[in-house]
Design an enzyme around this catalytic site. Sequence first.
Site, mmCIF file in Angstrom:
data_model
loop_
_atom_site.group_PDB
_atom_site.id
_atom_site.type_symbol
_atom_site.label_atom_id
_atom_site.label_comp_id
_atom_site.label_asym_id
_atom_site.label_seq_id
_atom_site.Cartn_x
_atom_site.Cartn_y
_atom_site.Cartn_z
ATOM 1 N N ASN A 6 0.862 -1.183 0.000
ATOM 2 C CA ASN A 6 0.000 0.000 0.000
ATOM 3 C C ASN A 6 0.898 1.232 0.000
ATOM 4 O O ASN A 6 1.516 1.546 1.000
ATOM 5 C CB ASN A 6 -0.900 -0.042 1.250
ATOM 6 N N TRP A 7 0.919 1.910 -1.155
ATOM 7 C CA TRP A 7 1.832 3.067 -1.290
ATOM 8 C C TRP A 7 1.249 4.328 -0.667
ATOM 9 O O TRP A 7 1.919 5.353 -0.617
ATOM 10 C CB TRP A 7 2.163 3.318 -2.776
ATOM 11 N N LYS A 8 -0.016 4.249 -0.266
ATOM 12 C CA LYS A 8 -0.692 5.411 0.348
ATOM 13 C C LYS A 8 -0.545 6.645 -0.558
ATOM 14 O O LYS A 8 -0.550 6.508 -1.774
ATOM 15 C CB LYS A 8 -0.148 5.645 1.763
ATOM 16 N N HIS A 76 -9.547 1.036 4.831
ATOM 17 C CA HIS A 76 -8.263 1.199 5.514
ATOM 18 C C HIS A 76 -8.453 2.119 6.720
ATOM 19 O O HIS A 76 -9.247 3.062 6.666
ATOM 20 C CB HIS A 76 -7.224 1.782 4.548
ATOM 21 N N GLU A 78 -6.848 4.508 7.809
ATOM 22 C CA GLU A 78 -6.660 5.946 7.541
ATOM 23 C C GLU A 78 -7.908 6.549 6.905
ATOM 24 O O GLU A 78 -8.216 7.714 7.118
ATOM 25 C CB GLU A 78 -5.397 6.151 6.679
ATOM 26 N N GLU A 142 -5.410 -5.121 10.606
ATOM 27 C CA GLU A 142 -4.401 -4.096 10.826
ATOM 28 C C GLU A 142 -4.687 -3.385 12.145
ATOM 29 O O GLU A 142 -5.493 -2.443 12.181
ATOM 30 C CB GLU A 142 -4.427 -3.074 9.683
ATOM 31 N N GLY A 148 2.343 2.211 10.800
ATOM 32 C CA GLY A 148 3.255 3.339 10.648
ATOM 33 C C GLY A 148 3.949 3.746 11.933
ATOM 34 O O GLY A 148 4.580 4.797 11.998
ATOM 35 N N SER A 178 3.292 -2.181 10.281
ATOM 36 C CA SER A 178 4.748 -2.198 10.466
ATOM 37 C C SER A 178 5.388 -3.538 10.101
ATOM 38 O O SER A 178 6.313 -3.985 10.769
ATOM 39 C CB SER A 178 5.121 -1.788 11.890
ATOM 40 N N GLY A 199 2.791 -1.268 4.283
ATOM 41 C CA GLY A 199 2.767 0.157 3.971
ATOM 42 C C GLY A 199 4.176 0.665 3.711
ATOM 43 O O GLY A 199 4.743 0.492 2.628
ATOM 44 N N GLY A 200 4.751 1.272 4.716
ATOM 45 C CA GLY A 200 6.052 1.928 4.594
ATOM 46 C C GLY A 200 7.111 1.097 3.882
ATOM 47 O O GLY A 200 7.807 1.598 2.984
HETATM 48 P P1 PGA Z 1 2.753 0.270 7.662
HETATM 49 O O1 PGA Z 1 1.291 0.456 7.034
HETATM 50 O O2 PGA Z 1 3.311 -1.012 7.114
HETATM 51 O O3 PGA Z 1 3.506 1.477 7.247
HETATM 52 O O4 PGA Z 1 2.562 0.188 9.158
HETATM 53 C C1 PGA Z 1 0.431 -0.639 6.851
HETATM 54 C C2 PGA Z 1 -0.865 -0.176 6.252
HETATM 55 O O5 PGA Z 1 -1.308 0.937 6.571
HETATM 56 O O6 PGA Z 1 -1.461 -0.871 5.409
#
Ligand code: PGA
Length: 220
Positions: A6-8, A76, A78, A142, A148, A178, A199-200
């Site tokens: 997930n590149w957000k 998600h 977010e 999640e 994050g 993470s 994500g990251g």
């Molecule tokens: P993260 O994000 O790996 O940066 O914690 C995961 C996600 O939001 O899907």
Amino acid sequence: MIIAGNWKMFRGPEPSALAGLDAIVCPPYTRLRECVEAGLMTYAQNVHWESEGAYTGEISAPMLLELGVAGSLVGHSERRQYFGETDETVAKRTRAALTAGLKVIACVGELRAERESGETENVLRRQLSVLEPHPNLVLAYEPVWAIGTGLTATPEMAQEAHAFIKSLLDAPVLYGGSVKADNAAGLLAQPDVDGALVGGASLDVESFKAICQAAERTRS
Ligand code: PGA
């Protein structure tokens, strides 16, 4: 075993650097076409429930399908935290996307305060109550406190939550929060962890490839 990046709202890596990787990428909308054309399994990060209409800033399943996009993330944390996503809108988006022929990764997970007050199972039960099993539905667990933050659920915590989720809804469950190259193997080794939503670490080609390799080793 499913690995999704997930590149957000980041530009993300060059799609050509990921060619041939057995993984899903969820780039920002502006890079969907590039990823599709590079032959990557490409998902959007969100999808609306109507096929068209006066919904400024939204995108529909037929529009994504026309681009060659295979699926979408839905719900998600977010989106839930910053953009007013609710269990009801998650249900509408998921149902419409699946009906239109997209695959869906629907995200669930508890806040830190909810875990600390012993509410994790109630939260998951509530979030899952609006979803129904479907061959193209995958879930992502999640825990919001792990996204994050560098805090990861232990493999045991992930396993416990995944087993609980599967007792409520029959679908593969990815772990997210993470996930890094150095903790992926332990998480993926759990019997009810069917992959990872990254994500990251998906923004860095080498880390993402290392996570895919960890998944590959777990498969065999
Ligand atoms: P993260 O994000 O790996 O940066 O914690 C995961 C996600 O939001 O899907």
